[in-house]
Structure formats: C-alpha cells, structure tokens
Design a protein around this motif. Structure first.
Motif, PDB file in Angstrom:
ATOM      1  N   SER A  90      58.284  19.401  78.211  1.00  0.00           N
ATOM      2  CA  SER A  90      57.971  18.507  77.096  1.00  0.00           C
ATOM      3  C   SER A  90      57.816  17.069  77.590  1.00  0.00           C
ATOM      4  CB  SER A  90      59.074  18.590  76.043  1.00  0.00           C
ATOM      5  OG  SER A  90      58.846  17.669  75.001  1.00  0.00           O
ATOM      6  N   ALA A  91      58.758  16.624  78.423  1.00  0.00           N
ATOM      7  CA  ALA A  91      58.681  15.262  78.953  1.00  0.00           C
ATOM      8  C   ALA A  91      57.454  15.090  79.843  1.00  0.00           C
ATOM      9  CB  ALA A  91      59.953  14.943  79.745  1.00  0.00           C
ATOM     10  N   PHE A  92      57.105  16.128  80.574  1.00  0.00           N
ATOM     11  CA  PHE A  92      55.926  16.115  81.451  1.00  0.00           C
ATOM     12  C   PHE A  92      54.657  15.886  80.631  1.00  0.00           C
ATOM     13  CE2 PHE A  92      52.801  18.912  83.890  1.00  0.00           C
ATOM     14  CZ  PHE A  92      52.539  17.961  84.867  1.00  0.00           C
ATOM     15  N   GLN A  93      54.473  16.684  79.578  1.00  0.00           N
ATOM     16  CA  GLN A  93      53.263  16.550  78.772  1.00  0.00           C
ATOM     17  C   GLN A  93      53.233  15.236  78.013  1.00  0.00           C
ATOM     18  OE1 GLN A  93      52.179  19.922  76.404  1.00  0.00           O
ATOM     19  NE2 GLN A  93      50.404  18.915  75.516  1.00  0.00           N
ATOM     20  N   LYS A  94      54.368  14.819  77.476  1.00  0.00           N
ATOM     21  CA  LYS A  94      54.397  13.580  76.711  1.00  0.00           C
ATOM     22  C   LYS A  94      54.148  12.355  77.596  1.00  0.00           C
ATOM     23  CE  LYS A  94      57.247  15.487  73.033  1.00  0.00           C
ATOM     24  NZ  LYS A  94      58.609  15.682  72.518  1.00  0.00           N
ATOM     25  N   SER A  95      54.570  12.434  78.856  1.00  0.00           N
ATOM     26  CA  SER A  95      54.312  11.328  79.788  1.00  0.00           C
ATOM     27  C   SER A  95      52.830  11.233  80.117  1.00  0.00           C
ATOM     28  CB  SER A  95      55.131  11.512  81.071  1.00  0.00           C
ATOM     29  OG  SER A  95      56.509  11.466  80.799  1.00  0.00           O
ATOM     30  N   ILE A  96      52.187  12.387  80.304  1.00  0.00           N
ATOM     31  CA  ILE A  96      50.737  12.397  80.546  1.00  0.00           C
ATOM     32  C   ILE A  96      50.007  11.889  79.317  1.00  0.00           C
ATOM     33  CG2 ILE A  96      48.730  13.884  80.927  1.00  0.00           C
ATOM     34  CD1 ILE A  96      50.473  15.623  82.730  1.00  0.00           C
ATOM     35  N   ARG A  97      50.404  12.395  78.156  1.00  0.00           N
ATOM     36  CA  ARG A  97      49.781  11.966  76.894  1.00  0.00           C
ATOM     37  C   ARG A  97      49.933  10.463  76.698  1.00  0.00           C
ATOM     38  NH1 ARG A  97      52.541  15.042  72.551  1.00  0.00           N
ATOM     39  NH2 ARG A  97      51.182  16.755  73.227  1.00  0.00           N
ATOM     40  N   GLY A  98      51.071   9.928  77.136  1.00  0.00           N
ATOM     41  CA  GLY A  98      51.327   8.499  77.003  1.00  0.00           C
ATOM     42  C   GLY A  98      50.750   7.668  78.127  1.00  0.00           C
ATOM     43  N   SER A  99      49.982   8.311  79.034  1.00  0.00           N
ATOM     44  CA  SER A  99      49.301   7.624  80.145  1.00  0.00           C
ATOM     45  C   SER A  99      50.272   6.904  81.077  1.00  0.00           C
ATOM     46  CB  SER A  99      48.248   6.636  79.608  1.00  0.00           C
ATOM     47  OG  SER A  99      47.309   7.302  78.786  1.00  0.00           O
ATOM     48  N   ASP A 100      51.472   7.471  81.248  1.00  0.00           N
ATOM     49  CA  ASP A 100      52.448   6.927  82.195  1.00  0.00           C
ATOM     50  C   ASP A 100      52.407   7.789  83.449  1.00  0.00           C
ATOM     51  OD1 ASP A 100      54.738   6.181  83.661  1.00  0.00           O
ATOM     52  OD2 ASP A 100      55.755   5.514  81.855  1.00  0.00           O
ATOM     53  N   ALA A 101      51.607   7.369  84.426  1.00  0.00           N
ATOM     54  CA  ALA A 101      51.400   8.163  85.639  1.00  0.00           C
ATOM     55  C   ALA A 101      52.696   8.345  86.422  1.00  0.00           C
ATOM     56  CB  ALA A 101      50.333   7.511  86.511  1.00  0.00           C
ATOM     57  N   ASP A 102      53.523   7.306  86.471  1.00  0.00           N
ATOM     58  CA  ASP A 102      54.763   7.389  87.247  1.00  0.00           C
ATOM     59  C   ASP A 102      55.721   8.421  86.651  1.00  0.00           C
ATOM     60  OD1 ASP A 102      54.025   5.340  89.083  1.00  0.00           O
ATOM     61  OD2 ASP A 102      54.489   3.851  87.555  1.00  0.00           O
ATOM     62  N   ALA A 103      55.904   8.361  85.336  1.00  0.00           N
ATOM     63  CA  ALA A 103      56.790   9.326  84.685  1.00  0.00           C
ATOM     64  C   ALA A 103      56.236  10.743  84.812  1.00  0.00           C
ATOM     65  CB  ALA A 103      56.973   8.955  83.209  1.00  0.00           C
ATOM     66  N   ALA A 104      54.919  10.875  84.697  1.00  0.00           N
ATOM     67  CA  ALA A 104      54.297  12.199  84.810  1.00  0.00           C
ATOM     68  C   ALA A 104      54.566  12.813  86.177  1.00  0.00           C
ATOM     69  CB  ALA A 104      52.792  12.093  84.557  1.00  0.00           C
ATOM     70  N   VAL A 105      54.423  12.014  87.238  1.00  0.00           N
ATOM     71  CA  VAL A 105      54.676  12.516  88.589  1.00  0.00           C
ATOM     72  C   VAL A 105      56.155  12.835  88.777  1.00  0.00           C
ATOM     73  CG1 VAL A 105      54.667  11.884  91.031  1.00  0.00           C
ATOM     74  CG2 VAL A 105      52.672  11.413  89.625  1.00  0.00           C
ATOM     75  N   HIS A 106      57.021  12.039  88.161  1.00  0.00           N
ATOM     76  CA  HIS A 106      58.468  12.303  88.256  1.00  0.00           C
ATOM     77  C   HIS A 106      58.799  13.677  87.683  1.00  0.00           C
ATOM     78  CE1 HIS A 106      62.806  11.902  87.848  1.00  0.00           C
ATOM     79  NE2 HIS A 106      62.670  12.236  86.575  1.00  0.00           N
ATOM     80  N   TYR A 107      58.309  13.966  86.470  1.00  0.00           N
ATOM     81  CA  TYR A 107      58.631  15.255  85.852  1.00  0.00           C
ATOM     82  C   TYR A 107      57.918  16.400  86.568  1.00  0.00           C
ATOM     83  CZ  TYR A 107      60.960  12.560  82.292  1.00  0.00           C
ATOM     84  OH  TYR A 107      61.812  11.706  81.652  1.00  0.00           O
ATOM     85  N   LEU A 108      56.742  16.120  87.132  1.00  0.00           N
ATOM     86  CA  LEU A 108      56.094  17.129  87.968  1.00  0.00           C
ATOM     87  C   LEU A 108      56.990  17.451  89.157  1.00  0.00           C
ATOM     88  CD1 LEU A 108      53.680  18.872  88.914  1.00  0.00           C
ATOM     89  CD2 LEU A 108      52.813  16.830  90.079  1.00  0.00           C
ATOM     90  N   ALA A 109      57.579  16.440  89.774  1.00  0.00           N
ATOM     91  CA  ALA A 109      58.460  16.658  90.928  1.00  0.00           C
ATOM     92  C   ALA A 109      59.644  17.544  90.553  1.00  0.00           C
ATOM     93  CB  ALA A 109      58.946  15.313  91.470  1.00  0.00           C
ATOM     94  N   ARG A 110      60.175  17.361  89.352  1.00  0.00           N
ATOM     95  CA  ARG A 110      61.277  18.234  88.907  1.00  0.00           C
ATOM     96  C   ARG A 110      60.821  19.689  88.832  1.00  0.00           C
ATOM     97  NH1 ARG A 110      65.330  15.697  84.430  1.00  0.00           N
ATOM     98  NH2 ARG A 110      65.307  13.496  85.058  1.00  0.00           N
ATOM     99  N   LEU A 111      59.627  19.881  88.284  1.00  0.00           N
ATOM    100  CA  LEU A 111      59.094  21.241  88.159  1.00  0.00           C
ATOM    101  C   LEU A 111      58.774  21.838  89.526  1.00  0.00           C
ATOM    102  CD1 LEU A 111      56.781  20.475  85.122  1.00  0.00           C
ATOM    103  CD2 LEU A 111      58.767  21.983  85.068  1.00  0.00           C
ATOM    104  N   VAL A 112      58.276  21.000  90.441  1.00  0.00           N
ATOM    105  CA  VAL A 112      58.002  21.453  91.802  1.00  0.00           C
ATOM    106  C   VAL A 112      59.302  21.840  92.493  1.00  0.00           C
ATOM    107  CG1 VAL A 112      57.218  20.704  94.091  1.00  0.00           C
ATOM    108  CG2 VAL A 112      55.838  20.181  92.072  1.00  0.00           C
ATOM    109  N   LYS A 113      60.330  21.012  92.323  1.00  0.00           N
ATOM    110  CA  LYS A 113      61.636  21.291  92.915  1.00  0.00           C
ATOM    111  C   LYS A 113      62.172  22.627  92.439  1.00  0.00           C
ATOM    112  CE  LYS A 113      65.600  20.167  94.979  1.00  0.00           C
ATOM    113  NZ  LYS A 113      65.723  20.057  96.451  1.00  0.00           N
ATOM    114  N   ALA A 114      61.899  22.960  91.173  1.00  0.00           N
ATOM    115  CA  ALA A 114      62.348  24.233  90.606  1.00  0.00           C
ATOM    116  C   ALA A 114      61.456  25.399  91.030  1.00  0.00           C
ATOM    117  CB  ALA A 114      62.383  24.140  89.088  1.00  0.00           C
ATOM    118  N   GLY A 115      60.310  25.094  91.670  1.00  0.00           N
ATOM    119  CA  GLY A 115      59.394  26.146  92.113  1.00  0.00           C
ATOM    120  C   GLY A 115      58.649  26.823  90.987  1.00  0.00           C
ATOM    121  N   ASP A 116      58.527  26.127  89.851  1.00  0.00           N
ATOM    122  CA  ASP A 116      57.945  26.743  88.652  1.00  0.00           C
ATOM    123  C   ASP A 116      56.439  26.495  88.585  1.00  0.00           C
ATOM    124  OD1 ASP A 116      57.586  27.938  86.238  1.00  0.00           O
ATOM    125  OD2 ASP A 116      58.841  26.575  85.083  1.00  0.00           O
TER     126      ASP A 116
END
Length: 422
Positions: free
Chosen positions: A248-274
C-alpha cells in the motif's frame, strides 16, 4: 536454571517499561487501567518484541484473580476446558484472568469457546497478536474487548532497554568488567528494527561469546556487535498485515510522485524477495495511476517486469527500480480506473437496457429481417473517420464515463476530438 537475558530483565512495573507512551504514558488509557486495577477484556496488537507480553503480565499481577497463561500456538480447546472447569472452584470465585498469547493461531471454534465466559465476566481475556485483530480475531470477541496497538520501538527506547540489560549483566559477572560502547549499542538497536527482544538477544550473545582482554575487560564494540548480530529483523509476512501495508505504501508513494519513498518501499519488498507482488503492483499502477497521461508507461513496465522475472534476484532489483522510477516520475491520471469503475457501477445498479439495434451483429442470414445493422454508419466512410451516431443503450445514452485527466497528453487528445466532433 538458565534464563534468557530478555526474560531476566522483563519489567515488573510500568515505570520500567520503555516506549509505548501513547498508551502507557501518565494519564493515558492503559496506564489508568493498570493504576486503577480494574481489568476489562483487552487485545494487544503489534510487532514482536515491543512489550505486549510484559504489559499483560504487569496488568495480571495487579488483579486479585486467578491467572492463567496460554500460547495459542500450542494450546488446544482441552486447555480452555480445564480453565473453564476451574471457574466453579474456590480459586475461580472472583473470576480468572486468561492471558492468551498469539491469539491469531486459534481457529474460530477455539475462540468461540471463550465467548460465554467472557460475556458473563467469569473470564477476563487479555490477548496479544502480531496480526491485525480485525482480520484474524472473531468479531464477537473484538466487540467485547478494547484493542490497543503497540508501536515498533524507537532507537532511543531500545537503547534504554539495552543499558538496563548491561547493568543486570554486570551484576551477574561481578568478577569481570563489562563495557559496551555507544556505537555497539546503536548497532544493536538499529539492527533490531524496533524489536527490543532481538536487540537484547544480540547483546547477550556478544557478551557470552567474547573473552576478556588482557586487562580482564569484556569489551563490546561495533565490530563485535556486527559479528554477533544476525541479519536485520524485517517484519514481513506474505499473508499478513506487513505484506499489504508495504504494498500500500509502495503504490501510494508512486501515486504521490515521491520517487525516494517509492524506492524505499521497493527495497523492503526486494529484501523480502517478493518479486511476484512487486511485478503485479507495478503493472496495475501503470494503468491505474498513470494511465493515459503516459500510455507508454505500461509497455516500459511490462518490459522491466519481464526482465526481472528472467533475471531473478539479486539482479531483478535493477529493472524493478527502473519501472518504479518511471512510474513515480511520470505524469499521473486516474481517468482509466474511474471510467471502468463508473461503467461497472451502472451495470450493477442501473437498468442498462438493450444494445442499439444498428450496433448488433449483422453477419448472418436473416439479420436484416430483424433490422440488425441497417442504420449503422461505418465511420471510415466519413471525413476524419468519424460520424456521429448513438453507441450507448437508450437508458444510458447521456452517461459520461471517461473524464480526461488534467495532463498534457489527455488534453491534446481531448482537444483533437472536441474539434472533430464539433
């Protein structure tokens, strides 16, 4: 008998508990309950290692009732029945307090077995869960309980607990000097991700595995802390709240055009291997949040997703980051999802009527006899490949599902068709 350090330093009073000031601070609701000594049914919800069990034990200790503790991971209906059988004994005359840890592991039938006794007050239930209670706990129990959310610990709170643990360890090692420098404390705290128990376990491993130096000092510095700490705790469960919260935070960050937050939440998902959840979410964002403002985004994301699935982790992180940044920095429009949802709503709620007869299939013998397609005007036979005619059913002919987004691309297209149609 050996007691883990985390259990040895477990607070016995509210003053010793660190963090959770939003519910435990002076004058806050849970503080008032503990101080008052009157216990009601409660559900403690939050991640591991943030004080749920500790606070439950403190509350139970203040109650003048028989106290039982069960862990739903290995408890059964038989255990509950044994508690219920004791309600009529002398010990249960004032009622009992049941602390049920990890209640989300009880199925519906097991939870229902408590209802009658919770309702009449013979059992006061204090339960804890790491999962959202509104998803995992029987609604009848929730309606009879107060839900308290425990937050992840701040680094400053974790360090307070670590300092207290060091003091207790010094008492246990009176013949040895123990020194833990600030950098080590900071590392234990940062790597725990708000889990006090995890931080204390790391500290205990460090001290127990480190020999005194030439001066007889057990010195724990940052290097030792790193060696004795496992990978950073990361709260992620494919079927739990953390999974959906991060997405949810990942999509909302992209929707809000916050590239830094989007990459942060992507990193969490990458860390989880999802990788599957990342790819699915990126694909839907391309149409839901960017859509016609930048139609090529869907093709770019599809190419990045295909690359990621072919590469696998760790390399997959690169095309996934590319797709994320393309979407986060792209112009936004939700006109696509708004249009289809509005149309679906009409299908559900409105008498949509029949398809106009001139649009019906006319490619069969006898179609003309039924009037099929006779009045249909073929747009390519007209100037600009357009001719005005009715396409929606009569009942919906005035409906307007597509509303162009306020972006350059859709504005150009809108202006083009406005000029043609006029």
């Amino acid at each position: 008998m050996y007691r883990p350090l985390a259990d040895k330093i477990r607070p016995t009073t509210l003053e010793e508990v660190v963090g959770q000031q939003h519910i435990l601070g002076k004058g806050k609701i849970l503080n008032r309950i503990v101080e008052g000594g009157t216990i009601s049914n409660m559900i403690f919800y939050g991640p591991p290692g943030v004080g749920k069990t500790t606070v439950a034990n403190i509350i139970a200790a203040r109650a003048k009732k028989k106290f039982y503790k069960l862990n739903a991971t290995n408890a059964s209906i038989k255990d509950i029945q044994q508690i219920i059988e004791g309600l009529d004994s002398f010990d249960g005359i004032n009622g009992v307090v049941l602390y049920l840890d990890e209640i989300q592991n009880f199925n519906k039938k097991q939870q229902q077995s408590l209802l009658e006794f919770i309702e009449d007050g013979r059992i006061t239930l204090i339960s804890s869960t790491t999962e959202n209670p509104y998803h995992y706990i029987f609604k009848a129990i929730i309606s009879r309980s107060t839900v308290f959310e425990f937050k992840p610990m701040q680094d400053s709170d974790v360090i307070k607990a670590l300092v207290r643990a060091v003091d207790i360890l010094k008492e246990d090692h009176k013949n040895t000097t123990i020194e833990v420098d600030d950098k080590a404390l900071n590392y234990f705290s940062a790597s725990s991700n708000g889990d006090v128990r995890k931080a204390i376990n790391g500290l205990e491993v460090a001290i127990n595995s480190t020999n005194p130096n030439s001066e007889g000092i057990i010195l724990i510095d940052e290097e030792v802390a790193r060696d004795c700490t496992q990978s950073k705790v990361f709260n992620y469960d494919m079927s739990g709240d953390s999974h959906y919260d991060i997405l949810s935070a990942f999509q909302k960050s992209i929707r809000g055009s916050d590239a830094d937050a989007a990459v942060h939440y992507l990193a969490r998902l990458v860390k989880a291997g999802d990788i599957q959840s990342i790819c699915r979410r990126l694909m839907v964002i391309a149409s839901e949040d960017i859509g016609l403002a930048y139609p090529n985004a869907a093709m770019i994301v599809k190419a990045c997703v295909d690359s990621a699935n072919m590469l696998g982790f760790p390399e997959a992180r690169i095309p996934l980051a590319q797709a994320t940044l393309v979407l986060a920095t792209a112009p936004k429009s939700n006109s696509v999802v708004s249009a289809i949802d509005a149309a679906l709503q009409d299908i559900e709620q409105v008498n949509i009527g029949d398809i106009p007869v001139h649009l019906k299939d006319a490619h069969y013998s006898g179609a003309k006899a039924l009037g099929r397609g006779i009045e249909y005007k073929y747009p390519h036979n007209y100037e600009n490949n357009y001719i005005k005619q009715q396409y929606l059913p009569d009942n919906l002919k005035s409906r307007n599902y597509y509303v162009p987004g306020k972006n350059k691309n859709e504005k150009v297209i809108f202006d083009y068709w406005k000029k043609i149609k006029e």
